[in-house]
Design a protein around this motif. Sequence first.
Motif, short mmCIF file in Angstrom:
data_model
loop_
_atom_site.label_atom_id
_atom_site.label_comp_id
_atom_site.label_asym_id
_atom_site.label_seq_id
_atom_site.Cartn_x
_atom_site.Cartn_y
_atom_site.Cartn_z
N ASP A 110 0.80 -1.22 0.00
CA ASP A 110 0.00 0.00 0.00
C ASP A 110 0.84 1.28 0.00
OD1 ASP A 110 -2.27 1.65 0.16
OD2 ASP A 110 -2.33 1.54 2.36
N PRO A 111 1.72 1.45 -0.98
CA PRO A 111 2.48 2.70 -1.04
C PRO A 111 1.62 3.83 -1.62
CG PRO A 111 3.01 1.37 -2.94
CD PRO A 111 2.05 0.54 -2.10
N GLY A 112 2.10 5.07 -1.47
CA GLY A 112 1.42 6.19 -2.09
C GLY A 112 1.84 6.38 -3.54
N LEU A 136 -6.40 -3.99 -9.00
CA LEU A 136 -6.23 -3.61 -7.60
C LEU A 136 -7.41 -4.09 -6.76
CD1 LEU A 136 -4.41 -2.01 -5.65
CD2 LEU A 136 -5.86 -0.02 -6.10
N ARG A 162 -10.58 -1.86 -5.50
CA ARG A 162 -10.60 -0.67 -6.38
C ARG A 162 -11.98 -0.01 -6.35
NH1 ARG A 162 -10.18 -5.31 -8.85
NH2 ARG A 162 -11.79 -6.07 -10.28
N GLY A 163 -11.94 1.29 -6.39
CA GLY A 163 -13.19 2.04 -6.31
C GLY A 163 -13.57 2.37 -4.88
N TYR A 164 -13.01 1.63 -3.92
CA TYR A 164 -13.34 1.88 -2.52
C TYR A 164 -12.15 2.40 -1.74
CZ TYR A 164 -17.44 -0.88 -3.60
OH TYR A 164 -18.59 -1.34 -4.16
N ARG A 165 -10.99 2.49 -2.39
CA ARG A 165 -9.78 2.82 -1.66
C ARG A 165 -8.97 3.84 -2.45
NH1 ARG A 165 -5.39 -1.76 -1.89
NH2 ARG A 165 -4.07 0.06 -1.79
N PRO A 166 -8.14 4.61 -1.77
CA PRO A 166 -7.23 5.49 -2.50
C PRO A 166 -6.23 4.64 -3.27
CG PRO A 166 -7.25 5.97 -0.12
CD PRO A 166 -7.95 4.67 -0.31
N GLU A 167 -5.77 5.14 -4.40
CA GLU A 167 -4.86 4.38 -5.25
C GLU A 167 -3.51 5.08 -5.35
OE1 GLU A 167 -6.81 3.74 -8.97
OE2 GLU A 167 -8.45 2.61 -8.03
N ALA A 168 -2.47 4.27 -5.40
CA ALA A 168 -1.12 4.80 -5.55
C ALA A 168 -0.97 5.43 -6.94
CB ALA A 168 -0.10 3.69 -5.37
#
Lengths: 327, 327
Positions: free
Chosen positions: B260-262, B289, B292-298
Motif C-alpha cells: 500500500d504505497p502512495g 487492484l 478498487r473504487g473503494y480505496r485510495p490508489e497509488a
Amino acid sequence: MSARLAIGIDIGGTKVAGGVVDGEGSVTHRARRDTPDRSKSPSVVEGTIVEVVTELMQLVGPQRVAAVGIGAAGFVAADRATVVFAPHLSWRHEPLREALQKRVAVPIFVDNDANAAVWAEWKFGAAQGETHVMMITLGTGIGGGILINGQVQRGRFGIAGEFGHMQVVPGGHRCECGNRGCWEQYASGNALVREAHSLFSANSPTASDLLDRVEGVVANLTGPLITQAARDGDPTARELLAEIGNWLGVGIANLAAAFDPGMFVIGGGVSAAGDLLLASARETFKRHLAGRGYRPEARIAAAQLGNDAGLIGAADLARYPAEEQTG
Amino acid sequence: MSARLAIGIDIGGTKVAGGVVDGEGSVTHRARRDTPDRSKSPSVVEGTIVEVVTELMQLVGPQRVAAVGIGAAGFVAADRATVVFAPHLSWRHEPLREALQKRVAVPIFVDNDANAAVWAEWKFGAAQGETHVMMITLGTGIGGGILINGQVQRGRFGIAGEFGHMQVVPGGHRCECGNRGCWEQYASGNALVREAHSLFSANSPTASDLLDRVEGVVANLTGPLITQAARDGDPTARELLAEIGNWLGVGIANLAAAFDPGMFVIGGGVSAAGDLLLASARETFKRHLAGRGYRPEARIAAAQLGNDAGLIGAADLARYPAEEQTG
C-alpha cells in the motif's frame, strides 16, 4: 507496562469474539456472538459489537477498562476509524469508530484484524524479539500484517498487508474481491474445502473417508473436519492440506523476495493443522526462494496465540494508541 | 546539507557507470567502463570499479571526495559491505567493500542499485515529499526498492526489494535465478526482446518493420530499438511494449495489495518508453487492484533521474551512511 485492562473485539466472517485483555496479553474474560449475515446493514453488526463490549464491561466493571480495540477483517483506513472495504462483510466506507463511539464511553480504535494479530504475536507470542515480521492469517481467506522494528506497517492509506489479493495464477479462480487468481483462492480454508468438493464432484473414491465424515452431506464439510481427517491419517485429507501448504510456500517465497523478513508467523484457523500444512509450505518456500543457498532464510513458524491473536492485538493497540510504550 | 562531494558507482550487467555527485544531487563529473564479462573473476570487476573511482577522484581532487557509494545489481547484505548473490554477475558472498577499501582511501558503502535509486528519486526526483514509495527499475531484469518515512527498507538480511523474482506465472518462463515464472521474465527489457524474437521465429509479417531495423540480424534487436520503433508508430512494437506494461501493472497491483504505497516510481532503461509502457501499466493496475473504487490508489510515475538514479543514490547514501541528515 500499564496494568489497565482493554477490551479487544475480533470481527470475522462468522463470529464477533470479544475479550478483556490485561497488560501481559492474557484474556481474562470472554464474550461472543455470531456475526450478523452480510445482507444485514452495518448498524446491525455495530449493535452486536456494542452488545459484546457492554457484556465484557459489566463483567470487570466499566471503570477498569481503558480502551476498546476492534480488529476487523477488512481494509481499515490510516485514521484507524473507517472500514473502507470489507470483502466478506457489507461495509463500504463505514465510519465504524464514530458509530461505536456514540455508544461506548472509552476510546475506540479500529485496526485490520491481521495487523492486530502481528502486533500480538510480536509482543506476546511467536515473534518476540524479531525486527522484521510478516503475519499470514489463514481463515476463510488470507489476512496479513507487517511489523518492522516494533511498528505495525499500515502503508500510505492504511491498507497494507492484503497479501491474499496478490495474484498467483493468471486467469485463475474467481475471488470475492472481483479478481481472478488471488492467493487466498489457493491457500485458505475456502480453498481447502473447494478442493475437497472437486473430489466429491469427480466421484473420486479417494474422498470416501471425507464423505463418510459428513454422512454424505457435502455441504457439511468444513476445514476443521478435513484437518481432523488428516490427523487421523486419511491420505486424501493430508494431500489436500499439503497442496494448500504448497501454495502457502509459493506466496511466502514471493513475500520474502519483496520484503525479506526474518520470520513469517502463520495464524488463523487453518494453521491449527500445524505441520500437516507447514511442512509442505517450508519445503516449497525453500525451493522457490530466489538466491536460495546464498542468502539467510526467514523462519516460518506457527502462531502461538491462536484465534486470540486478533482480539489481544486489537486490545493492546488500543491501549497504546501511539505505539510508544512498547516492547 | 553538506556540500561535500561523493562518488557514486552503478554496476550493471553491461556497464560500470560512475559520477561525482554534489549535495544537491547533481552529477558534476562522469566516467564509465564496460562491465567485465560474467565469466571473469570478481577481482576483475573490482579492478574496473577502482579505475572509475580513481579517474573521478583525479578529476575533482581526492581531498574533496568524502565517500564512495556502490550500487550493485545484486543481493547486498544488511552490512552494506557484502554482495551475497548477484544473478547477473559471478558474485557469491563477495566481500566487495573490504576488497575495494584496500584500494580506496575514503569510506565505501555498498547498496543494491534499486535501493540507491529509490533514495535518489525520493530525495531529488519524482518521489519528493512522499512517505511510502516503491521503486521499480526495469532493465534487463527488475530491481526494486522500498522507502518508508525517509528510510530505505532493506529487510532483515538486507535483501528486500527483489520484486523481479516474485512468481507471477506458475510453471512459466525460466529465470536466471533458477526459478520459473518470475515477474522479470514478463516485465523487463529481456522480456521485450524475447517476445519480439518469438514473432521473428513465427515468421510473423507483423514483425517486418522491426526486422528491417536490424537489417535481418535478429541478434541485433534491443529494447531501445523496439522503443524507437514504437515511438515511430510501428503497431507491433507498441503492442510489445503494452504487453510488458500489462505485466508491469499486474505486479504493481500485487505490490500495492501487500504494501500500500502512495507512489510507484518506474525507472531503469525500459522506462524511457514513457507512456507507451506506463499507460497500459496504469490501466491494468486499476483493473487488478483489490478494493478498487473503494480505496485510495497509488500513483504510478516515471522516474525523473533516469539512468543516473542508481549512482546519485549510491553516492548520497554513502555521504550520509546513517541516513540521519536527510529530508
